[in-house]
Motif scaffolding. Structure first.
Motif, mmCIF file in Angstrom:
data_model
loop_
_atom_site.group_PDB
_atom_site.id
_atom_site.type_symbol
_atom_site.label_atom_id
_atom_site.label_comp_id
_atom_site.label_asym_id
_atom_site.label_seq_id
_atom_site.Cartn_x
_atom_site.Cartn_y
_atom_site.Cartn_z
ATOM 1 N N PRO A 159 0.764 -1.249 0.000
ATOM 2 C CA PRO A 159 0.000 0.000 0.000
ATOM 3 C C PRO A 159 0.794 1.298 0.000
ATOM 4 O O PRO A 159 0.218 2.348 -0.276
ATOM 5 N N TRP A 160 2.096 1.274 0.328
ATOM 6 C CA TRP A 160 2.806 2.549 0.407
ATOM 7 C C TRP A 160 4.292 2.362 0.159
ATOM 8 O O TRP A 160 4.836 1.276 0.288
ATOM 9 N N ASP A 161 4.922 3.487 -0.236
ATOM 10 C CA ASP A 161 6.356 3.521 -0.543
ATOM 11 C C ASP A 161 7.109 4.193 0.596
ATOM 12 O O ASP A 161 6.622 5.150 1.203
ATOM 13 N N ILE A 162 8.312 3.715 0.843
ATOM 14 C CA ILE A 162 9.224 4.327 1.817
ATOM 15 C C ILE A 162 10.599 3.724 1.586
ATOM 16 O O ILE A 162 10.710 2.627 1.054
ATOM 17 N N VAL A 163 11.626 4.426 1.980
ATOM 18 C CA VAL A 163 12.984 3.875 1.979
ATOM 19 C C VAL A 163 13.430 3.753 3.428
ATOM 20 O O VAL A 163 13.300 4.700 4.208
ATOM 21 N N ALA A 164 13.930 2.575 3.785
ATOM 22 C CA ALA A 164 14.366 2.323 5.164
ATOM 23 C C ALA A 164 15.716 1.627 5.147
ATOM 24 O O ALA A 164 16.050 0.913 4.197
ATOM 25 N N PRO A 165 16.523 1.809 6.184
ATOM 26 C CA PRO A 165 17.821 1.130 6.274
ATOM 27 C C PRO A 165 17.661 -0.382 6.290
ATOM 28 O O PRO A 165 16.637 -0.917 6.716
ATOM 29 N N ARG A 166 18.711 -1.060 5.841
ATOM 30 C CA ARG A 166 18.714 -2.510 5.742
ATOM 31 C C ARG A 166 18.817 -3.183 7.108
ATOM 32 O O ARG A 166 19.552 -2.741 7.994
ATOM 33 N N LEU A 167 18.110 -4.298 7.241
ATOM 34 C CA LEU A 167 18.395 -5.250 8.301
ATOM 35 C C LEU A 167 19.616 -6.070 7.894
ATOM 36 O O LEU A 167 19.789 -6.391 6.707
ATOM 37 N N LEU A 168 20.439 -6.430 8.850
ATOM 38 C CA LEU A 168 21.688 -7.118 8.550
ATOM 39 C C LEU A 168 21.446 -8.579 8.164
ATOM 40 O O LEU A 168 20.544 -9.242 8.686
ATOM 41 N N ASN A 169 22.268 -9.053 7.227
ATOM 42 C CA ASN A 169 22.444 -10.475 6.903
ATOM 43 C C ASN A 169 21.340 -11.104 6.068
ATOM 44 O O ASN A 169 21.428 -12.282 5.735
ATOM 45 N N PHE A 170 20.302 -10.372 5.708
ATOM 46 C CA PHE A 170 19.325 -10.926 4.782
ATOM 47 C C PHE A 170 19.918 -10.901 3.374
ATOM 48 O O PHE A 170 20.712 -10.022 3.039
ATOM 49 N N PRO A 171 19.546 -11.843 2.501
ATOM 50 C CA PRO A 171 20.185 -11.960 1.178
ATOM 51 C C PRO A 171 20.002 -10.718 0.320
ATOM 52 O O PRO A 171 18.948 -10.072 0.339
ATOM 53 N N GLU A 172 21.052 -10.384 -0.403
ATOM 54 C CA GLU A 172 21.027 -9.291 -1.367
ATOM 55 C C GLU A 172 21.183 -9.873 -2.772
ATOM 56 O O GLU A 172 22.124 -10.642 -3.013
ATOM 57 N N PRO A 173 20.290 -9.541 -3.708
ATOM 58 C CA PRO A 173 20.455 -10.042 -5.070
ATOM 59 C C PRO A 173 21.670 -9.397 -5.747
ATOM 60 O O PRO A 173 22.060 -8.273 -5.412
ATOM 61 N N SER A 174 22.246 -10.099 -6.689
ATOM 62 C CA SER A 174 23.374 -9.546 -7.441
ATOM 63 C C SER A 174 22.911 -8.344 -8.260
ATOM 64 O O SER A 174 21.835 -8.353 -8.854
ATOM 65 N N ARG A 175 23.723 -7.316 -8.276
ATOM 66 C CA ARG A 175 23.426 -6.121 -9.080
ATOM 67 C C ARG A 175 24.007 -6.236 -10.485
ATOM 68 O O ARG A 175 23.829 -5.331 -11.288
ATOM 69 N N PHE A 176 24.702 -7.332 -10.775
ATOM 70 C CA PHE A 176 25.391 -7.459 -12.060
ATOM 71 C C PHE A 176 24.594 -8.349 -12.990
ATOM 72 O O PHE A 176 24.060 -9.390 -12.595
ATOM 73 N N ASN A 177 24.510 -7.949 -14.257
ATOM 74 C CA ASN A 177 23.872 -8.750 -15.287
ATOM 75 C C ASN A 177 24.912 -9.122 -16.342
ATOM 76 O O ASN A 177 25.629 -8.259 -16.835
ATOM 77 N N PHE A 178 24.983 -10.376 -16.695
ATOM 78 C CA PHE A 178 25.960 -10.840 -17.681
ATOM 79 C C PHE A 178 25.239 -11.331 -18.927
ATOM 80 O O PHE A 178 24.137 -11.851 -18.861
#
Length: 223
Positions: free
Chosen positions: A204-223
């Motif tokens: 229902p809504w947009d916001i930007v919040a700081p990350r919680l530690l250690n949860f998976p991050e997707p790769s930002r690189f595309n090959f």
């Protein structure tokens, strides 16, 4: 030094100028924010910022913050917590969100990866008479014991993706609230376990919040 009258004026302005305009209109939620002393959960060096529309630093790492009042209030409202329900919070921080949750729920378990913050939060809650919260030093990104255990799970910070393992810890009818995505665009996700293997998701809504530690991050690189 703010007088008690100054604090109440600042609290009133926080509710009327930040929280209500963010569509937080439930009377019970507004009453909680009027009565639970947010300033008692803010580090002494930042207490002057207690009622500002901002994330307040708590520790040495960038993500160790107290989320802004409007985000905590909207998350609390949109989870629709009932008095008989059990709640798991990931990311205790100062303990303020746990205090809000505790006044809506039967029992709250809150996990904090930083032992120092966990100890401070436990002290804050005890000092303010909150007795139905257990603060546990633990990494909320690690698997929980299997099986449905909670009516509500709330992530007090953002993740790149909805943690599937946490969904499995919801009872039927349980809800998970999380801020999901990557800067500059994140969305609040509210996921209800409607039946075995069935889920309903609202964003229902947009916001930007700081990350919680250690949860998976997707790769930002595309090959």
């Amino acid at each position: 030094m703010n007088t008690p009258q100054d604090l109440e004026r600042l609290r009133f302005n926080m509710i009327e100028q930040q929280i209500r305009p963010w569509d937080v209109l439930e009377r019970d939620v507004l009453d909680l924010l009027a009565n639970i002393r947010r300033e008692d959960y803010v580090p002494a060096e930042h207490r002057a910022l207690a009622f500002f529309d901002m994330d307040i630093p708590l520790g040495d790492l960038p993500g160790e913050v107290m989320l802004s009042p409007k985000v905590e209030a909207r998350m609390l409202q949109d989870l629709h917590i009932q008095k008989h329900e059990s709640v798991l919070e990931i990311g205790t921080g100062s303990g303020f969100m746990a205090a809000l949750l505790a006044h809506r729920a039967a029992q709250v378990l809150t996990l904090e990866i930083n032992p120092k913050l966990a100890a401070t939060a436990a002290d804050n809650l005890k000092r303010n008479g909150v007795t139905n919260v257990e603060v546990r030093t633990a990494d909320g990104a690690k698997p929980l014991p299997s099986g449905p255990s909670f009516d509500v799970i709330v992530l007090s910070g953002s993740v790149a993706r909805v943690p599937q393992n946490l969904l499995g810890s919801l009872k039927i009818g349980g809800r998970l609230g999380a801020i999901v995505g990557n800067e500059p665009m994140m969305r609040a996700h509210f996921i209800t376990r409607t039946s075995e293997g069935q889920w309903d998701t609202q964003q229902p809504w947009d916001i930007v919040a700081p990350r919680l530690l250690n949860f998976p991050e997707p790769s930002r690189f595309n090959f």
